[in-house]
Design an enzyme around this catalytic site. Structure first.
Site, PDB file in Angstrom:
ATOM      1  N   CYS A   2       0.842  -1.198   0.000  1.00 33.69           N
ATOM      2  CA  CYS A   2       0.000   0.000   0.000  1.00 33.69           C
ATOM      3  C   CYS A   2       0.876   1.247   0.000  1.00 33.69           C
ATOM      4  O   CYS A   2       2.095   1.163   0.139  1.00 33.69           O
ATOM      5  CB  CYS A   2      -0.910   0.024   1.221  1.00 33.69           C
ATOM      6  SG  CYS A   2      -1.992  -1.421   1.373  1.00 33.69           S
ATOM      7  N   GLY A  31      -0.883   0.818  -5.021  1.00 38.25           N
ATOM      8  CA  GLY A  31      -2.177   0.228  -4.728  1.00 38.25           C
ATOM      9  C   GLY A  31      -3.275   0.831  -5.570  1.00 38.25           C
ATOM     10  O   GLY A  31      -3.392   2.056  -5.646  1.00 38.25           O
ATOM     11  N   ASN A 105       0.860   0.257   5.898  1.00 43.94           N
ATOM     12  CA  ASN A 105       1.372  -0.520   4.779  1.00 43.94           C
ATOM     13  C   ASN A 105       2.185  -1.669   5.337  1.00 43.94           C
ATOM     14  O   ASN A 105       3.144  -1.455   6.071  1.00 43.94           O
ATOM     15  CB  ASN A 105       2.255   0.360   3.881  1.00 43.94           C
ATOM     16  CG  ASN A 105       3.027  -0.454   2.854  1.00 43.94           C
ATOM     17  OD1 ASN A 105       2.543  -1.457   2.349  1.00 43.94           O
ATOM     18  ND2 ASN A 105       4.234  -0.019   2.542  1.00 43.94           N
ATOM     19  N   GLY A 106       1.786  -2.904   5.008  1.00 45.12           N
ATOM     20  CA  GLY A 106       2.542  -4.049   5.481  1.00 45.12           C
ATOM     21  C   GLY A 106       1.644  -5.212   5.839  1.00 45.12           C
ATOM     22  O   GLY A 106       0.510  -5.316   5.374  1.00 45.12           O
ATOM     23  N   TYR A 261      10.853  -3.705  -7.863  1.00 44.26           N
ATOM     24  CA  TYR A 261       9.565  -3.510  -8.533  1.00 44.26           C
ATOM     25  C   TYR A 261       8.712  -2.378  -7.992  1.00 44.26           C
ATOM     26  O   TYR A 261       8.231  -1.548  -8.744  1.00 44.26           O
ATOM     27  CB  TYR A 261       8.762  -4.821  -8.472  1.00 44.26           C
ATOM     28  CG  TYR A 261       7.365  -4.711  -9.048  1.00 44.26           C
ATOM     29  CD1 TYR A 261       7.157  -4.742 -10.430  1.00 44.26           C
ATOM     30  CD2 TYR A 261       6.249  -4.550  -8.227  1.00 44.26           C
ATOM     31  CE1 TYR A 261       5.882  -4.639 -10.963  1.00 44.26           C
ATOM     32  CE2 TYR A 261       4.969  -4.453  -8.757  1.00 44.26           C
ATOM     33  CZ  TYR A 261       4.781  -4.487 -10.121  1.00 44.26           C
ATOM     34  OH  TYR A 261       3.527  -4.381 -10.655  1.00 44.26           O
ATOM     35  N   THR A 308       8.966  -0.786 -15.374  1.00 40.78           N
ATOM     36  CA  THR A 308       9.925  -0.956 -14.287  1.00 40.78           C
ATOM     37  C   THR A 308      11.293  -1.419 -14.759  1.00 40.78           C
ATOM     38  O   THR A 308      12.315  -1.023 -14.198  1.00 40.78           O
ATOM     39  CB  THR A 308       9.372  -1.962 -13.257  1.00 40.78           C
ATOM     40  OG1 THR A 308       7.993  -1.701 -13.045  1.00 40.78           O
ATOM     41  CG2 THR A 308      10.104  -1.849 -11.952  1.00 40.78           C
ATOM     42  N   ASP A 370      12.749  -8.270 -17.853  1.00 40.57           N
ATOM     43  CA  ASP A 370      11.669  -7.890 -16.936  1.00 40.57           C
ATOM     44  C   ASP A 370      12.252  -7.739 -15.536  1.00 40.57           C
ATOM     45  O   ASP A 370      13.336  -8.253 -15.240  1.00 40.57           O
ATOM     46  CB  ASP A 370      10.556  -8.938 -16.944  1.00 40.57           C
ATOM     47  CG  ASP A 370       9.189  -8.346 -16.567  1.00 40.57           C
ATOM     48  OD1 ASP A 370       9.146  -7.174 -16.132  1.00 40.57           O
ATOM     49  OD2 ASP A 370       8.179  -9.038 -16.720  1.00 40.57           O
ATOM     50  N   ASP A 371      11.515  -7.026 -14.671  1.00 44.74           N
ATOM     51  CA  ASP A 371      12.027  -6.809 -13.318  1.00 44.74           C
ATOM     52  C   ASP A 371      12.060  -8.106 -12.521  1.00 44.74           C
ATOM     53  O   ASP A 371      12.962  -8.339 -11.709  1.00 44.74           O
ATOM     54  CB  ASP A 371      11.199  -5.744 -12.591  1.00 44.74           C
ATOM     55  CG  ASP A 371       9.714  -6.044 -12.632  1.00 44.74           C
ATOM     56  OD1 ASP A 371       9.261  -6.907 -11.879  1.00 44.74           O
ATOM     57  OD2 ASP A 371       9.006  -5.400 -13.440  1.00 44.74           O
TER      58      ASP A 371
END
Length: 513
Positions: A2, A31, A105-106, A261, A308, A370-371
């Protein structure tokens, strides 16, 4: 994963909501499921708007004008724990004690035992399945113990220390106490990011917390500082800032996947430029490509998967002296596929999001960078699109090592069985996604790519790569439980059981008076 932010303006006649809205827009990549803002106006009255969808869908000018007050907190949500119901849009609120608003966030790894404690010992009703509500109520319960009519900074620090004592996991949090001020704090291992900045104004100094420095940069704040692991910062309504390291013995282990990312390339997290880290990842990836191909190097062109991996792909091409081209054109109005809920939705979205230009693929041996490769959904579609565009051979290189383990700290990788690299060799992964070869970064190279810019960080949360969980409390029993709650195959069934009319301060457009 988030995005969180909090703002306190020196001028009490100004409204915080426009800049909170702008800040959430700059965190939209973290998010896309829901967004919310709560502000505090005169006499400690709180005003709230939140709901499902992108920031631009939840808010407009008339709604922002309803968010009165010079301080507030904001949140953009990508669901890991709980559901994607609008009832779990943040920030959350409890009226007792003192009127606390909270965004997080987490993810907590001991959520179930905290839920039991809050029910049986603290006698607090938990109305959602969100870890954020648990953290909020632990905080509120700790403040309730003071028994005071009015609290001070010392009481708040004691309450946050109480969170650190019982809440295990990765979390970065912002809170607002009605009529008092704003607060930011970070878990004892510093797994999830949060920083703090200030800005001079005619009436004094404005203060902002945010998940990433880019928010503060975009709102013209300066002197951005990352909160240390186990640190809490309080800014009261008189603009007095108090900082305290509450867990001085904490071991710093930030999440390395932020650099791979999640974070924007123009952010600086824990003193490390995300852009520079990705350049270094590109150089390290070039070494892995050379090791993999050796004398059989037949790559004609290197093409990134936007956005990314662009920085890393460019550096890989430069080091290998191979032509770099933009072969995939991205529809910027489609969200990030990794953070979309459900495998079916992610797969459907890939071809809507990218278009392969035949003139860059036709008749060529292509190395796509790609990442990372997580579930393999995007990778498989990308490889097929390259073949459909005429590529002779399609190789896929990942800036990250093989992801073989679930994440328990707020990233939606709950089930190892959904990870394409789980129990597979490189050749088996290549076969699964339809590529001629795959190349992975090694973990030492990834860590070095970040650590070289801040050698003081001695350890990292790289659990998705090595299965080592820095907080403890993560065993096979817990991982099985997590998988049962959050695996793609189970989410839909669980959400179908949820009532769309969850009671309380979770409705779309509610004024708290």
């Amino acid at each position: 994963m988030c995005g969180i932010t909090a703002l306190l303006l020196a001028d009490q006649n100004l409204m915080a909501s426009p800049e909170l809205f702008e800040g959430l827009g700059m965190l939209q990549h973290r998010g896309q499921d829901a967004a919310g803002i709560v502000t505090c106006g005169n006499k400690g009255r709180l005003y709230q708007i939140k709901g499902s969808g992108m920031v631009r869908d939840v808010f407009d000018q008339p709604k922002l004008e309803q968010l009165v007050g010079n301080m507030g907190v904001g949140h953009v949500r990508y669901p890991t724990a709980g559901t994607s119901s609008s009832s779990e849009a943040q920030p959350f609120y409890v009226n007792s004690p003192y009127g606390i608003t909270f965004a997080h966030n987490g993810n907590l790894v001991n959520a179930e035992e905290l839920r039991v404690f809050l029910d049986q010992d603290a006698h607090r009703h938990i109305n959602t399945d969100s870890d954020s509500e648990l953290l909020l109520n632990i905080f509120a319960n700790n403040l309730q113990k003071t028994g005071k009519f009015r609290i001070n900074e010392e009481d708040i620090f004691t309450a946050i220390k109480g969170i650190y004592d019982v809440c295990q996991g990765g979390y970065a949090c912002v809170a607002m106490i009605a009529g008092f001020g704003i607060i930011g704090f970070r878990d004892p291992h510093g797994i999830r990011p949060i920083g703090f900045a200030k800005r001079s104004s005619p009436k004094g100094t404005d203060y902002m917390f945010a998940s990433e420095s880019v928010v503060c940069d975009g709102c013209s704040f300066s002197d951005f500082e990352d909160l240390k692991p186990g640190e809490a910062v309080i800014v009261n309504k008189n603009k007095i800032v108090t900082c305290r390291l509450l867990v001085p013995e904490a071991s710093f282990s930030p999440c390395i996947f932020e650099y791979v990312y999640f974070s924007r390339p123009d952010s600086i997290i824990d003193g490390i430029s995300v852009y520079k880290a990705r350049l270094a990842m590109g150089e390290a990836l070039a070494d892995q490509v050379l090791k993999k191909f050796g004398a059989d190097m037949d790559i004609d062109v290197i093409i990134p998967v936007p956005d990314t991996s662009r920085v890393a792909a460019l550096q890989t091409a430069y080091k290998l002296d191979i032509t770099y081209r933009e072969g995939f054109i991205k529809n910027r109005y489609i969200g990030r596929t990794f953070i979309m809920p459900g495998q079916a939705m992610r797969k459907k979205t890939v071809r809507r999001k990218f278009n392969a230009m035949s003139l860059e693929f036709a008749g060529k041996n292509v190395l796509i960078v790609d990442d990372s490769i997580v579930r393999g959904t995007t990778s498989k579609e990308i490889v097929q699109m390259a073949r459909d565009a005429g590529a002779k051979k399609v190789y896929l290189a990942s800036c990250a090592p093989e992801i073989r383990f679930p994440n328990v700290y707020g990233i939606d990788m709950p089930s190892p069985h959904e990870l394409v690299a789980y129990n597979k060799t490189e050749d088996q992964i290549a076969e699964a996604i339809g590529a001629d070869k795959v190349v992975f970064q090694d973990l030492a190279g990834l860590i070095s790519s970040c650590q070289k810019f801040n050698p003081s960080i001695a350890s990292w949360d790289a659990s998705v790569f090595d299965g080592k969980y820095v907080t403890g409390k993560v065993d096979q029993k817990y991982l099985k439980h997590l998988e049962s709650l959050r695996a793609d195959g189970n989410k839909g069934c669980f959400e179908d059981m949820q009532s769309p009319e969850t009671l309380g301060l979770h409705n779309f457009n509610l004024q708290l008076k």
